[in-house]
Design an enzyme around this catalytic site. Structure first.
Site, short mmCIF file in Angstrom:
data_model
loop_
_atom_site.label_atom_id
_atom_site.label_comp_id
_atom_site.label_asym_id
_atom_site.label_seq_id
_atom_site.Cartn_x
_atom_site.Cartn_y
_atom_site.Cartn_z
N LEU A 23 -9.34 113.32 112.00
CA LEU A 23 -9.13 114.72 112.45
C LEU A 23 -10.43 115.56 112.10
CD1 LEU A 23 -5.20 115.14 112.04
CD2 LEU A 23 -6.72 114.53 113.80
N ASN A 75 -28.04 118.07 136.38
CA ASN A 75 -27.27 118.85 135.90
C ASN A 75 -26.87 120.28 136.54
OD1 ASN A 75 -27.04 117.41 133.74
ND2 ASN A 75 -28.51 118.26 132.49
N THR A 100 -21.51 103.36 124.69
CA THR A 100 -22.00 104.31 125.64
C THR A 100 -23.27 103.73 126.33
OG1 THR A 100 -23.29 106.23 125.90
CG2 THR A 100 -23.34 105.29 123.73
N ASP A 101 -23.33 104.37 127.57
CA ASP A 101 -24.64 104.02 128.41
C ASP A 101 -25.97 104.38 127.47
OD1 ASP A 101 -24.34 106.77 128.93
OD2 ASP A 101 -24.55 106.27 131.14
N GLU A 102 -25.75 105.41 126.61
CA GLU A 102 -26.90 106.23 125.95
C GLU A 102 -27.83 104.88 125.14
OE1 GLU A 102 -26.50 110.04 124.84
OE2 GLU A 102 -24.88 110.24 126.02
N TYR A 115 -27.70 109.95 117.86
CA TYR A 115 -26.40 109.44 118.52
C TYR A 115 -26.80 108.07 118.96
CZ TYR A 115 -22.42 108.97 121.55
OH TYR A 115 -21.64 108.36 122.52
N LYS A 147 -25.15 104.26 117.85
CA LYS A 147 -24.22 103.44 118.57
C LYS A 147 -24.72 102.16 119.20
CE LYS A 147 -20.72 104.53 120.41
NZ LYS A 147 -19.25 104.53 119.79
N TYR A 162 -30.42 123.48 129.61
CA TYR A 162 -31.35 123.15 129.03
C TYR A 162 -32.62 122.67 129.98
CZ TYR A 162 -28.13 121.90 125.09
OH TYR A 162 -27.17 122.27 124.24
P1 NAD Z 1 -14.62 112.73 120.65
O1 NAD Z 1 -15.75 113.29 119.58
O2 NAD Z 1 -14.06 113.67 121.24
O3 NAD Z 1 -13.68 112.14 119.54
C1 NAD Z 1 -13.95 111.21 118.59
C2 NAD Z 1 -12.92 110.99 117.81
O4 NAD Z 1 -13.14 110.30 116.50
C3 NAD Z 1 -12.12 112.45 116.96
O5 NAD Z 1 -10.83 112.27 117.15
C4 NAD Z 1 -12.58 112.22 115.68
O6 NAD Z 1 -11.75 113.09 114.85
C5 NAD Z 1 -12.82 110.95 115.26
N1 NAD Z 1 -13.56 110.47 114.33
C6 NAD Z 1 -14.63 110.77 113.94
N2 NAD Z 1 -15.11 110.50 112.96
C7 NAD Z 1 -14.29 109.53 112.29
C8 NAD Z 1 -13.92 108.86 110.93
N3 NAD Z 1 -15.30 108.93 110.25
N4 NAD Z 1 -13.10 108.19 110.74
C9 NAD Z 1 -11.94 108.13 111.69
N5 NAD Z 1 -12.10 109.11 112.86
C10 NAD Z 1 -13.08 109.77 113.26
O7 NAD Z 1 -15.37 111.49 121.22
P2 NAD Z 1 -15.27 111.11 122.72
O8 NAD Z 1 -15.92 111.64 123.63
O9 NAD Z 1 -13.69 110.75 122.88
O10 NAD Z 1 -15.80 109.62 122.37
C11 NAD Z 1 -14.80 108.46 122.12
C12 NAD Z 1 -15.93 107.20 122.24
O11 NAD Z 1 -16.15 106.84 123.44
C13 NAD Z 1 -17.07 107.28 121.17
O12 NAD Z 1 -17.45 105.93 120.51
C14 NAD Z 1 -18.26 107.60 122.12
O13 NAD Z 1 -19.42 106.85 121.49
C15 NAD Z 1 -17.96 106.67 123.33
N6 NAD Z 1 -18.10 107.25 124.46
C16 NAD Z 1 -18.04 108.70 125.00
C17 NAD Z 1 -18.62 109.16 126.23
C18 NAD Z 1 -18.33 110.30 126.52
O14 NAD Z 1 -18.97 110.79 127.79
N7 NAD Z 1 -17.87 111.34 125.80
C19 NAD Z 1 -19.04 108.11 127.09
C20 NAD Z 1 -19.08 106.77 126.86
C21 NAD Z 1 -18.71 106.28 125.30
P1 TYD Z 2 -23.61 116.60 127.24
O1 TYD Z 2 -22.23 116.69 127.84
O2 TYD Z 2 -23.99 116.98 126.00
O3 TYD Z 2 -23.68 114.75 127.42
P2 TYD Z 2 -24.85 113.82 127.09
O4 TYD Z 2 -25.98 114.55 126.39
O5 TYD Z 2 -24.19 112.99 125.94
O6 TYD Z 2 -25.16 113.45 128.44
O7 TYD Z 2 -24.78 117.04 128.08
C1 TYD Z 2 -24.91 116.58 129.45
C2 TYD Z 2 -26.12 117.13 130.11
O8 TYD Z 2 -26.20 118.61 130.19
C3 TYD Z 2 -27.33 116.75 129.38
O9 TYD Z 2 -28.43 116.49 130.25
C4 TYD Z 2 -27.82 117.91 128.57
C5 TYD Z 2 -27.00 119.28 129.38
N1 TYD Z 2 -26.73 120.22 128.81
C6 TYD Z 2 -27.16 121.66 129.03
O10 TYD Z 2 -28.00 121.76 129.94
N2 TYD Z 2 -26.65 122.73 128.38
C7 TYD Z 2 -25.57 122.50 127.46
O11 TYD Z 2 -24.94 123.73 126.89
C8 TYD Z 2 -25.15 121.34 127.17
C9 TYD Z 2 -24.08 121.08 125.89
C10 TYD Z 2 -25.54 120.15 127.75
#
Ligand code: NAD
Ligand code: TYD
Length: 348
Positions: free
Chosen positions: A36, A255, A131-133, A156, A160, A213
């Site tokens: 949390l 974007n 992630t694809d990153e 980040y 990962k 951005y």
């Molecule tokens: P999020 O930031 O919304 O959620 C992360 C969760 O992990 C939170 O509930 C947080 O409390 C918990 N957490 C963080 N640090 C912790 C710790 N030390 N111990 C226990 N719990 C902890 O993230 P998300 O967007 O739901 O991403 C989830 C996973 O999917 C991540 O591994 C992320 O790398 C991966 N992912 C995300 C995306 C995306 O677009 N959001 C895309 C591809 C992969």
């Molecule tokens: P984001 O949702 O942070 O995902 P990621 O960086 O993991 O791809 O950002 C998506 C795209 O939007 C990224 O190119 C950065 C851009 N962005 C802005 O232009 N302004 C913003 O305030 C944020 C948060 C992201």
């Protein structure tokens, strides 16, 4: 009954995965482990919190003793690991949080899994969600496949990528059974409003500027979060040991194009004059080391396991906007606290 540990289940994607597993698999007991942090929110999963096959555990994957004791107590048959620090901008300001949770936290889980099974892993699985990153940034053409070399660019992405490598190394060295999936950008209900789509929905609703951005020509490949959850379900049950699967919707948007679509849909849903939301667009300083383009080739997942996204982007985005408009209290609870400080530091 199998005991399954899902980490990060109070976060955005994790909450959708926990819900799907709790509702669809009464023969699994789902333990949701989450620290949390600012991103974790129990309001994301109130609907399943009383289910008989569900237990929430508050705890940190960085805490080795706690993790070892938890694994010893529940003898998890499988782990689906989503807990992570997940926002690129925060990784630029605080890289160590990412190194500690994403790298060391993952190693702690792997070590605890090894310790309870003593390297006898029949019918066991460690599913690492990534992630694809990790693949870095693409030029104008080409797609990330499962064999694309890793080339992470942000703290980040590097954290990962390291965690993916650690998982593979444990598979190779100790025979620990694993699958990894690398997914593109997700959007949908319950996403923390630091990420582009929920941030901009909230800003349009409250008539705040939309911080774009750089030149806004950065490209992302967007997937509806519920489709990510169904892909994880499929890979968990049908994926091959030691394989990697890319997950994406063949859905690339710059974007700026995405922001204009979002503005159009919101003008309509809020009953405002066409063009009102777009007037809020403001160009701001670019993100350091900003990756130009991500795009996933999800052919392997589609051909081998038969997965395909269930919604078009327009449908998914419309559903997503409706959810945020209908769940004002959820957004207000988040944006009234420490979020204010974050927002000030980032954007004001
Ligand atoms: P999020 O930031 O919304 O959620 C992360 C969760 O992990 C939170 O509930 C947080 O409390 C918990 N957490 C963080 N640090 C912790 C710790 N030390 N111990 C226990 N719990 C902890 O993230 P998300 O967007 O739901 O991403 C989830 C996973 O999917 C991540 O591994 C992320 O790398 C991966 N992912 C995300 C995306 C995306 O677009 N959001 C895309 C591809 C992969
Ligand atoms: P984001 O949702 O942070 O995902 P990621 O960086 O993991 O791809 O950002 C998506 C795209 O939007 C990224 O190119 C950065 C851009 N962005 C802005 O232009 N302004 C913003 O305030 C944020 C948060 C992201």
């Amino acid at each position: 009954m199998k005991n399954i540990l899902i980490t990060g289940g109070a976060g955005f994607i994790g909450s959708h995965v926990v819900r799907l597993f709790v509702n669809n698999y009464p023969n699994y007991h789902i333990y949701n482990l989450d620290a949390l942090t600012y991103a974790g929110n129990l309001e994301n999963i109130t609907d399943i919190s009383e289910a008989s096959n569900y237990t929430f555990v508050k705890g940190n994957i960085k805490d080795i003793d706690f993790i070892n004791a938890l694994f010893k107590k529940h003898q998890f048959d499988a782990v689906i690991h989503l807990a992570a620090e997940s926002h690129v901008d925060r990784s630029i300001t605080n890289p160590n949080d990412f190194i500690e949770t994403n790298m060391l936290g993952t190693a702690n889980l792997l070590n605890a899994f090894r310790a309870i099974w003593q390297d006898n892993y029949e019918d066991k699985l460690f599913y690492h969600v990534s992630t694809d990153e990790v693949y870095g940034s693409l030029g104008k053409t080409g797609l990330f496949t499962e064999t694309t070399s890793y080339d992470p660019q942000s703290p980040y992405a590097a954290s990962k990528a390291s965690s993916d490598h650690i998982v593979r190394a444990y598979g190779n060295t100790y025979g620990l059974p694993f699958v990894i999936s690398n997914c593109s950008n997700n959007y949908g209900a319950n996403q923390f409003p630091e990420k582009l789509i929920p941030l901009f929905i909230n800003n349009i609703k409250t008539s705040k500027s939309l911080p774009v951005y750089g030149d806004g020509q950065y490209t992302r490949d967007w997937l509806f979060v519920e489709d990510h959850a169904t892909a994880i379900d499929l890979i968990f049950h049908k994926g091959k040991n030691e394989e990697t699967y890319n997950i994406g919707g063949f859905n690339e948007w710059t974007n700026l194009d995405l922001i204009h679509l979002l503005c159009e849909q919101l003008d309509e849903k809020l009953g405002q004059e066409k063009g009102t939301a777009a007037k809020l667009i403001t160009y701001v300083k670019d993100r350091a080391g900003h990756d130009r383009r991500y795009a996933i080739d999800a052919t392997k997942l589609s051909n081998e396991l038969g997965w395909n996204p269930s919604v078009t982007f327009e449908q998914g985005l419309s559903k997503t906007i409706d959810w945020y408009l209908e769940n004002e209290a959820w957004m207000n609870n988040i944006t009234s606290g420490s979020y204010k400080e974050y927002y000030k530091k980032m954007y004001e």
